[in-house]
Write an enzyme that holds these catalytic residues in place. Sequence first.
Site, PDB file in Angstrom:
ATOM      1  N   CYS A 175       0.797  -1.238   0.000  1.00  0.00           N
ATOM      2  CA  CYS A 175       0.000   0.000   0.000  1.00  0.00           C
ATOM      3  C   CYS A 175       0.825   1.282   0.000  1.00  0.00           C
ATOM      4  O   CYS A 175       0.710   2.082  -0.925  1.00  0.00           O
ATOM      5  CB  CYS A 175      -0.939  -0.014   1.188  1.00  0.00           C
ATOM      6  SG  CYS A 175      -1.924  -1.504   1.245  1.00  0.00           S
ATOM      7  N   LYS A 234       5.907  -6.391   7.719  1.00  0.00           N
ATOM      8  CA  LYS A 234       5.533  -6.006   9.079  1.00  0.00           C
ATOM      9  C   LYS A 234       5.104  -7.266   9.805  1.00  0.00           C
ATOM     10  O   LYS A 234       4.898  -8.307   9.172  1.00  0.00           O
ATOM     11  CB  LYS A 234       4.415  -4.967   9.069  1.00  0.00           C
ATOM     12  CG  LYS A 234       3.121  -5.486   8.449  1.00  0.00           C
ATOM     13  CD  LYS A 234       2.094  -4.414   8.409  1.00  0.00           C
ATOM     14  CE  LYS A 234       0.906  -4.751   9.240  1.00  0.00           C
ATOM     15  NZ  LYS A 234      -0.109  -3.745   9.242  1.00  0.00           N
TER      16      LYS A 234
HETATM   17  C1  UGA Z   1      -1.613   0.578   5.411  1.00  0.00           C
HETATM   18  C2  UGA Z   1      -2.478   1.557   6.209  1.00  0.00           C
HETATM   19  O1  UGA Z   1      -1.987   1.629   7.566  1.00  0.00           O
HETATM   20  C3  UGA Z   1      -3.945   1.136   6.217  1.00  0.00           C
HETATM   21  O2  UGA Z   1      -4.740   2.119   6.863  1.00  0.00           O
HETATM   22  C4  UGA Z   1      -4.401   1.023   4.747  1.00  0.00           C
HETATM   23  O3  UGA Z   1      -5.744   0.601   4.651  1.00  0.00           O
HETATM   24  C5  UGA Z   1      -3.524   0.003   4.028  1.00  0.00           C
HETATM   25  O4  UGA Z   1      -2.155   0.464   4.099  1.00  0.00           O
HETATM   26  C6  UGA Z   1      -3.990  -0.077   2.588  1.00  0.00           C
HETATM   27  O5  UGA Z   1      -3.873   0.906   1.874  1.00  0.00           O
HETATM   28  O6  UGA Z   1      -4.594  -1.092   2.223  1.00  0.00           O
HETATM   29  P1  UGA Z   1      -0.510  -1.805   5.882  1.00  0.00           P
HETATM   30  O7  UGA Z   1       0.220  -1.608   4.585  1.00  0.00           O
HETATM   31  O8  UGA Z   1      -1.183  -3.104   6.144  1.00  0.00           O
HETATM   32  O9  UGA Z   1      -1.631  -0.682   6.073  1.00  0.00           O
HETATM   33  O10 UGA Z   1       0.572  -1.638   7.028  1.00  0.00           O
HETATM   34  P2  UGA Z   1       0.997  -0.530   8.109  1.00  0.00           P
HETATM   35  O11 UGA Z   1       0.722  -1.037   9.460  1.00  0.00           O
HETATM   36  O12 UGA Z   1       0.442   0.781   7.778  1.00  0.00           O
HETATM   37  O13 UGA Z   1       2.584  -0.509   7.898  1.00  0.00           O
HETATM   38  C7  UGA Z   1       3.172  -0.144   6.654  1.00  0.00           C
HETATM   39  C8  UGA Z   1       4.681  -0.131   6.746  1.00  0.00           C
HETATM   40  O14 UGA Z   1       5.127   0.949   7.552  1.00  0.00           O
HETATM   41  C9  UGA Z   1       5.295  -1.393   7.371  1.00  0.00           C
HETATM   42  O15 UGA Z   1       6.413  -1.784   6.604  1.00  0.00           O
HETATM   43  C10 UGA Z   1       5.721  -0.956   8.752  1.00  0.00           C
HETATM   44  O16 UGA Z   1       6.810  -1.688   9.254  1.00  0.00           O
HETATM   45  C11 UGA Z   1       6.096   0.493   8.496  1.00  0.00           C
HETATM   46  N1  UGA Z   1       6.024   1.337   9.709  1.00  0.00           N
HETATM   47  C12 UGA Z   1       4.829   1.576  10.310  1.00  0.00           C
HETATM   48  C13 UGA Z   1       7.181   1.916  10.191  1.00  0.00           C
HETATM   49  O17 UGA Z   1       8.288   1.737   9.632  1.00  0.00           O
HETATM   50  N2  UGA Z   1       7.090   2.728  11.290  1.00  0.00           N
HETATM   51  C14 UGA Z   1       5.913   2.976  11.916  1.00  0.00           C
HETATM   52  O18 UGA Z   1       5.918   3.748  12.916  1.00  0.00           O
HETATM   53  C15 UGA Z   1       4.753   2.379  11.415  1.00  0.00           C
END
Ligand code: UGA
Length: 441
Positions: free
Chosen positions: A268, A328
């Site tokens: 995403c 993640k």
């Molecule tokens: C993300 C959004 O959070 C959702 O709201 C959205 O619906 C989804 O994309 C989508 O468009 O379908 P997702 O990709 O499942 O969800 O994962 P996240 O939890 O957002 O994490 C994304 C990435 O950011 C991961 O690689 C995670 O490790 C990284 N991350 C997250 C960080 O490096 N630091 C943080 O503080 C948070």
Amino acid sequence: MKITMVGTGYVGLVTGTCLADMGNDVICLDKDEEKLKNLEKGIMPIYERGLRDLAERNIREKRLMFTTDTKKAIQSSDVIFICVGTPPKKDGSVDLNYVFSVAKSIGKYMNNYKIVVDKSTVPVGTAEKVEKIIKEELKKRNKETEFDVVSNPEFLREGAAIKDFQNPDRVVVGTKTKDEKSIKIMERLYRSTTRVGRPIIFTDRKSAELIKYASNAMLAARISFINQLSHLCDKIGADIKEVSKGMGLDSRIGSRFLQAGAGFGGSCFPKDVSGLLMTLKNNKCPSSIFSAIINANEEQKLFVAEKVESLLHGLNGKTIAVWGLSFKPRTDDIRESPSLTIVKMFLEKGAKLRLFDPEAMDNFKKVFPESDNIYYGKKPYDAVENADILIILTEWDEFREPDFGLIKKKMKSPRIFDGRNIYNPEEIKEEGFEYEGVGRR
Ligand code: UGA
């Protein structure tokens, strides 16, 4: 309500299962017969916490059904959700072929009033195009059936998707006009959400489409922001975790999505920031912030890999243990995972890799098969055997409190690079390890 979900990928399956659990009759339509047969037996194509139990219950109670019969699925529903993939093209723009092909099928088979709900993440203006395609198909059939196309973006995080559906921060619905009957139907559909006090926002379709992209881009921007600051922390000896905590306590900023690490991945954030960037460029709007988010993320992955290289004084012939391959925790998804770039770079520089992930190893093996230089452990401790360094790339819970004594015994040299800042540096050093995190020591 009778609902059809077109597409049984991540979004379609989770949304369909949750809607069935609310008492709706849901048909999941997909082309892949084998996938559907497995689903009927309760075998899920993806790993998502709680999904299998919920799906099994609703299949048993005959509220959740699966079919490859497009005509039947379209004709027997009041609401049709488009949940097909919108993969990125090489230039970063979005491939809408699957969405448009669903729109064509809807126009081809529609027999009475339907609401067509666009849940796939699509560029601004797609709802209008979907409406046009359906109209054209109806025209070919000399039909004047009434229908509404609404935009209802999803905000589900992998690993927490069911919880996010059942208790969302908000539901966004974009409609063509303010007095459509689709508003009433969508309100009914999401009644259980408003009942638990979560807001539903009705807006125009273009704004709804943009809300989705803008939300993901903002979250990605926060991550790139904190990741770049982590480099400065490294240089001056500050601690990025403390910086993030101090910033996050400002209620205007908030603490979430401010964790520095090895970069963001997934299907995403990278895709949606690129998609939004293309839309801005196509509309000749300034877009430097959005290209900076992407560039900073690429730099972050390299930064992590280079840091490991400098800790080991070169990578050639070194053995690197990696814990965490998924983009993640709580998912087996490796799409755009920082581990892909980092592992590739380690291999190119002559390192041997010992890898472990609780769920994502099968997917990772498809890209990096087992070989003389790549070993996959059955347990996390297998991976650290004789390693020069252990690096953490995904913060799975089971990595948080491991047996450090055993790790130390098994490793060639007790050294940890914590690419997700999950450990307390003091404690790890007391255990006798050399420790480095991202923006902290
Ligand atoms: C993300 C959004 O959070 C959702 O709201 C959205 O619906 C989804 O994309 C989508 O468009 O379908 P997702 O990709 O499942 O969800 O994962 P996240 O939890 O957002 O994490 C994304 C990435 O950011 C991961 O690689 C995670 O490790 C990284 N991350 C997250 C960080 O490096 N630091 C943080 O503080 C948070």
